[in-house]
Design a protein around this motif. Structure first.
Motif, PDB file in Angstrom:
ATOM      1  N   LYS A  80       0.837  -1.208   0.000  1.00  0.00           N
ATOM      2  CA  LYS A  80       0.000   0.000   0.000  1.00  0.00           C
ATOM      3  C   LYS A  80       0.875   1.262   0.000  1.00  0.00           C
ATOM      4  O   LYS A  80       0.563   2.242  -0.680  1.00  0.00           O
ATOM      5  N   ASN A  81       1.979   1.235   0.745  1.00  0.00           N
ATOM      6  CA  ASN A  81       2.898   2.381   0.761  1.00  0.00           C
ATOM      7  C   ASN A  81       3.499   2.623  -0.622  1.00  0.00           C
ATOM      8  O   ASN A  81       3.631   3.770  -1.055  1.00  0.00           O
ATOM      9  N   TRP A  82       3.851   1.555  -1.331  1.00  0.00           N
ATOM     10  CA  TRP A  82       4.397   1.711  -2.679  1.00  0.00           C
ATOM     11  C   TRP A  82       3.333   2.213  -3.648  1.00  0.00           C
ATOM     12  O   TRP A  82       3.624   3.035  -4.511  1.00  0.00           O
ATOM     13  N   GLN A  83       2.117   1.719  -3.517  1.00  0.00           N
ATOM     14  CA  GLN A  83       1.043   2.202  -4.382  1.00  0.00           C
ATOM     15  C   GLN A  83       0.798   3.699  -4.150  1.00  0.00           C
ATOM     16  O   GLN A  83       0.545   4.449  -5.097  1.00  0.00           O
ATOM     17  N   SER A  84       0.895   4.132  -2.900  1.00  0.00           N
ATOM     18  CA  SER A  84       0.746   5.555  -2.592  1.00  0.00           C
ATOM     19  C   SER A  84       1.877   6.364  -3.214  1.00  0.00           C
ATOM     20  O   SER A  84       1.655   7.477  -3.702  1.00  0.00           O
ATOM     21  N   TYR A  85       3.082   5.817  -3.200  1.00  0.00           N
ATOM     22  CA  TYR A  85       4.222   6.490  -3.825  1.00  0.00           C
ATOM     23  C   TYR A  85       3.973   6.667  -5.325  1.00  0.00           C
ATOM     24  O   TYR A  85       4.190   7.761  -5.868  1.00  0.00           O
ATOM     25  N   THR A  87       1.108   6.725  -6.927  1.00  0.00           N
ATOM     26  CA  THR A  87       0.014   7.690  -7.097  1.00  0.00           C
ATOM     27  C   THR A  87       0.524   9.121  -6.917  1.00  0.00           C
ATOM     28  O   THR A  87       0.163  10.019  -7.685  1.00  0.00           O
ATOM     29  N   ALA A  88       1.389   9.318  -5.919  1.00  0.00           N
ATOM     30  CA  ALA A  88       1.954  10.645  -5.686  1.00  0.00           C
ATOM     31  C   ALA A  88       2.839  11.072  -6.854  1.00  0.00           C
ATOM     32  O   ALA A  88       2.852  12.252  -7.226  1.00  0.00           O
ATOM     33  N   PHE A  99       2.979  20.033  -4.425  1.00  0.00           N
ATOM     34  CA  PHE A  99       3.944  19.339  -3.575  1.00  0.00           C
ATOM     35  C   PHE A  99       5.068  20.284  -3.160  1.00  0.00           C
ATOM     36  O   PHE A  99       5.399  21.221  -3.875  1.00  0.00           O
ATOM     37  N   VAL A 100       5.666  20.006  -2.040  1.00  0.00           N
ATOM     38  CA  VAL A 100       6.832  20.749  -1.579  1.00  0.00           C
ATOM     39  C   VAL A 100       8.074  20.294  -2.349  1.00  0.00           C
ATOM     40  O   VAL A 100       8.960  21.071  -2.648  1.00  0.00           O
ATOM     41  N   GLY A 101       8.129  19.004  -2.654  1.00  0.00           N
ATOM     42  CA  GLY A 101       9.238  18.423  -3.391  1.00  0.00           C
ATOM     43  C   GLY A 101       8.784  17.158  -4.098  1.00  0.00           C
ATOM     44  O   GLY A 101       7.629  16.733  -3.967  1.00  0.00           O
ATOM     45  N   ARG A 102       9.702  16.560  -4.835  1.00  0.00           N
ATOM     46  CA  ARG A 102       9.387  15.324  -5.541  1.00  0.00           C
ATOM     47  C   ARG A 102       9.122  14.196  -4.530  1.00  0.00           C
ATOM     48  O   ARG A 102       9.838  14.097  -3.526  1.00  0.00           O
ATOM     49  N   PRO A 103       8.120  13.349  -4.763  1.00  0.00           N
ATOM     50  CA  PRO A 103       7.859  12.233  -3.841  1.00  0.00           C
ATOM     51  C   PRO A 103       9.078  11.310  -3.731  1.00  0.00           C
ATOM     52  O   PRO A 103       9.770  11.075  -4.711  1.00  0.00           O
ATOM     53  N   LYS A 104       9.312  10.818  -2.537  1.00  0.00           N
ATOM     54  CA  LYS A 104      10.458   9.957  -2.280  1.00  0.00           C
ATOM     55  C   LYS A 104       9.998   8.518  -2.069  1.00  0.00           C
ATOM     56  O   LYS A 104       8.859   8.265  -1.686  1.00  0.00           O
ATOM     57  N   LEU A 105      10.894   7.585  -2.326  1.00  0.00           N
ATOM     58  CA  LEU A 105      10.599   6.167  -2.122  1.00  0.00           C
ATOM     59  C   LEU A 105      10.260   5.907  -0.653  1.00  0.00           C
ATOM     60  O   LEU A 105      10.749   6.621   0.234  1.00  0.00           O
TER      61      LEU A 105
END
Length: 180
Positions: A80-85, A87-88, A99-105
């Protein structure tokens, strides 16, 4: 709607040490599975989903240190955490100003101080006591609004009613557990 219970255990409680040990084992499983997924994603440019991670981790000592259903929930949370990544990342490409910055792993939990939340499903809690023929509080939640796990009968209580408000439980003939 999901029925959820949260129990906060104080450090002085006699059960705290066992729960802390299980949360530490869950953290070890999370980090080990995250390592597999990150390495595959970074070097092979492919994502390992829940099933692939499960089949690689099921013989791992971190997986076997926990009850199987709890370990599966840890792996599902990682997925679920990876799916959220992902999606982000899609949302970031569409509108970076949100966003403040690029999404991180997804990141690892701290090696010594980190703990992972323990997710016990009703199956993980109620099954053993049901096999022994004991009444389980969690069976009531299982049966509420669904078919009873033993006899398959429909729930006898209306969807909006609450346990203990004058209804008499209907007892299943195959089990000592009340059917609500």
């Amino acid at each position: 709607m999901q029925l959820v219970e949260q129990h906060v255990i104080a450090r002085q409680d006699s059960r705290f040490a066992a729960i802390d040990q299980a949360a530490f084992a869950a953290k070890n499983l999370y980090n080990a599975a995250l390592y597999l997924v990150r390495q595959s994603f970074i070097f092979d440019h492919r994502y390992l989903g829940y099933r692939a991670v499960y089949h690689q981790m099921k013989r791992h000592e971190a997986y076997q240190a926990l009850p199987a259903k709890v370990a599966q929930q840890v792996l599902r949370l990682l997925d679920k955490n990876w799916q959220s990544y992902f999606t982000a990342c899609v949302a970031y490409r569409e509108d970076p100003s949100k966003f403040v910055g690029r999404p991180k792993l997804p990141r690892y939990k701290h090696k010594t101080d980190g703990r992972q939340a323990l997710l016990y499903t009703t199956q993980a809690l109620a099954t053993a006591s049901l096999r022994r023929g004991q009444q389980s509080d969690h069976c009531c939640a299982l049966a509420r609004g669904r078919r009873h796990p033993h006899c398959g009968q429909e729930s006898a209580v209306e969807a909006g009613s609450q346990h203990g408000q004058g209804e008499q439980p209907k007892v299943c003939a195959d089990s000592p557990c009340p059917l609500y």
